[in-house]
Design an enzyme around this catalytic site. Sequence first.
Site, PDB file in Angstrom:
ATOM      1  N   ASP A 135       1.996  -9.319   9.285  1.00  0.00           N
ATOM      2  CA  ASP A 135       0.836  -9.740   9.039  1.00  0.00           C
ATOM      3  C   ASP A 135       0.465 -10.862   8.645  1.00  0.00           C
ATOM      4  OD1 ASP A 135       0.843  -6.482   8.414  1.00  0.00           O
ATOM      5  OD2 ASP A 135       1.574  -6.693   7.224  1.00  0.00           O
ATOM      6  N   GLN A 144     -10.298  -2.631   2.086  1.00  0.00           N
ATOM      7  CA  GLN A 144      -9.964  -3.310   3.276  1.00  0.00           C
ATOM      8  C   GLN A 144     -10.437  -1.838   4.360  1.00  0.00           C
ATOM      9  OE1 GLN A 144      -5.783  -4.255   1.319  1.00  0.00           O
ATOM     10  NE2 GLN A 144      -5.059  -3.606   3.277  1.00  0.00           N
ATOM     11  N   MET A 188       1.203  -1.078  -0.451  1.00  0.00           N
ATOM     12  CA  MET A 188      -0.365   0.276  -0.455  1.00  0.00           C
ATOM     13  C   MET A 188       0.788   1.486  -0.239  1.00  0.00           C
ATOM     14  SD  MET A 188      -3.427  -0.905   2.357  1.00  0.00           S
ATOM     15  CE  MET A 188      -2.973  -0.392   4.164  1.00  0.00           C
ATOM     16  N   GLY A 189       2.307   1.231  -0.054  1.00  0.00           N
ATOM     17  CA  GLY A 189       2.718   2.186  -0.618  1.00  0.00           C
ATOM     18  C   GLY A 189       3.586   3.087   0.596  1.00  0.00           C
ATOM     19  N   VAL A 207      10.800  -6.845   9.518  1.00  0.00           N
ATOM     20  CA  VAL A 207      11.833  -6.715   9.669  1.00  0.00           C
ATOM     21  C   VAL A 207      11.246  -4.950  10.825  1.00  0.00           C
ATOM     22  CG1 VAL A 207      13.188  -4.292   9.043  1.00  0.00           C
ATOM     23  CG2 VAL A 207      12.390  -6.022   7.486  1.00  0.00           C
ATOM     24  N   LEU A 223       6.444   2.936   1.726  1.00  0.00           N
ATOM     25  CA  LEU A 223       7.654   1.838   1.804  1.00  0.00           C
ATOM     26  C   LEU A 223       8.534   2.243   2.633  1.00  0.00           C
ATOM     27  CD1 LEU A 223       7.982   1.022  -1.928  1.00  0.00           C
ATOM     28  CD2 LEU A 223       6.623   0.393  -0.481  1.00  0.00           C
ATOM     29  N   HIS A 224       8.967   1.136   3.445  1.00  0.00           N
ATOM     30  CA  HIS A 224      10.112   1.529   4.509  1.00  0.00           C
ATOM     31  C   HIS A 224      10.857   0.480   4.251  1.00  0.00           C
ATOM     32  CE1 HIS A 224       7.617  -1.485   6.537  1.00  0.00           C
ATOM     33  NE2 HIS A 224       6.514  -0.737   6.295  1.00  0.00           N
ATOM     34  N   GLY A 272      11.027  -2.589   5.275  1.00  0.00           N
ATOM     35  CA  GLY A 272       9.606  -4.306   5.665  1.00  0.00           C
ATOM     36  C   GLY A 272       9.870  -4.321   3.884  1.00  0.00           C
ATOM     37  N   HIS A 273       9.248  -3.462   3.400  1.00  0.00           N
ATOM     38  CA  HIS A 273       9.206  -3.989   2.435  1.00  0.00           C
ATOM     39  C   HIS A 273      10.645  -3.319   1.608  1.00  0.00           C
ATOM     40  CE1 HIS A 273       5.659  -0.715   3.564  1.00  0.00           C
ATOM     41  NE2 HIS A 273       4.390  -2.061   3.118  1.00  0.00           N
TER      42      HIS A 273
HETATM   43  P1  AMP Z   1       1.446  -2.703   3.289  1.00  0.00           P
HETATM   44  O1  AMP Z   1       1.704  -1.858   2.478  1.00  0.00           O
HETATM   45  O2  AMP Z   1       1.325  -2.627   4.886  1.00  0.00           O
HETATM   46  O3  AMP Z   1       0.205  -3.362   3.086  1.00  0.00           O
HETATM   47  O4  AMP Z   1       2.642  -3.858   3.552  1.00  0.00           O
HETATM   48  C1  AMP Z   1       3.096  -4.533   2.490  1.00  0.00           C
HETATM   49  C2  AMP Z   1       3.924  -6.232   2.587  1.00  0.00           C
HETATM   50  O5  AMP Z   1       4.490  -6.168   2.954  1.00  0.00           O
HETATM   51  C3  AMP Z   1       2.702  -7.022   3.185  1.00  0.00           C
HETATM   52  O6  AMP Z   1       3.353  -8.571   2.720  1.00  0.00           O
HETATM   53  C4  AMP Z   1       3.416  -7.015   4.893  1.00  0.00           C
HETATM   54  O7  AMP Z   1       3.306  -7.868   5.792  1.00  0.00           O
HETATM   55  C5  AMP Z   1       5.078  -6.372   3.750  1.00  0.00           C
HETATM   56  N1  AMP Z   1       5.303  -6.136   5.574  1.00  0.00           N
HETATM   57  C6  AMP Z   1       4.825  -5.285   6.262  1.00  0.00           C
HETATM   58  N2  AMP Z   1       6.118  -4.662   7.173  1.00  0.00           N
HETATM   59  C7  AMP Z   1       6.879  -5.608   6.806  1.00  0.00           C
HETATM   60  C8  AMP Z   1       7.377  -5.315   7.785  1.00  0.00           C
HETATM   61  N3  AMP Z   1       8.107  -4.455   8.901  1.00  0.00           N
HETATM   62  N4  AMP Z   1       8.971  -6.851   7.417  1.00  0.00           N
HETATM   63  C9  AMP Z   1       8.838  -7.023   6.824  1.00  0.00           C
HETATM   64  N5  AMP Z   1       7.651  -7.229   6.062  1.00  0.00           N
HETATM   65  C10 AMP Z   1       6.650  -6.890   5.992  1.00  0.00           C
END
Ligand code: AMP
Length: 285
Positions: A153, A64, A33-34, A179, A36-37, A39-40
Amino acid sequence: MSTLAQEAAIDGLRERLAEARAAGGAVGFVPTMGFLHAGHRSLIERARRENDVVVVSIFVNPLQFNPGEDFDSYPRDLERDLELCADADADIVFAPDRREMYPEPPAATVRLGALADVLCGASRPGHFDGVATVVAKLFSIVGECSAYLGEKDFQQLTIIGRMAADLSLPVRVVDCPTVREPDGLAVSSRNVYLSDAERGQAPVLRRALQAGAVLVQSGETSGAAVEAEMAAVIAAAPLAQLDYTAAVPASTLIAAGPLQGEVRLLAAARFGQARLIDNIGCRAG
Ligand code: AMP
């Protein structure tokens, strides 16, 4: 480094991927969902290592979010996201607008079973149906690929893995570890909502999970006892409002008798306007 292509049209993305596949390229896909950090970024880097073409989607999916949730205020910064994707060596960013994804309200959606009603689904009714619907649509657009999803998640990861298997989608779901910040807080786009004081207390979620894991590893098989221990740790943080703690079988996420084998410990709590979630795995017995 390859040049990053930005694509907003479904047909345009399909054409680019058809060309890549004709050249024999394996496709890695990272749905997001952008905002980005790190983790992404870890997901994109893994997709890069394991594939010839890497697609990152950026779409804040209205289906959602429940009324009163943070759809309008969800943080967005496409320019910065494009820089991170280029730096992580992605090939294509697919960033459709709402009209491209949903020209009209969808008449066909994905409806999940019990797995969507527990844990986060209990306090966010319909949330996972919305996630599954957009991910099914994205998987249909991207086609055969490996999709990289975060354990952060965990319920979402489990649901998407089951959906891909149950519907025989041509997608291999790859689990990627969470992460964290140096103090243990899981990196999340929603961490920007935290005040300094809330940010200071937010690592309590991870500490609660670790306390739960110690209990399980010391032989406790009562899920309720482990859940109570984790809740007590979170209750000691005055700015945390507990949503749930759970100690459940890792494969089903639904409590069934004494804990045994692979267990997932999960917790969710609100800190001010941020609802944060976290989880870890451990082994019972
Ligand atoms: P989101 O943009 O929050 O919907 O996340 C997109 C993808 O990034 C999903 O598969 C999340 O589980 C993954 N994600 C989000 N935060 C983290 C993190 N801290 N470490 C690893 N994957 C992550």
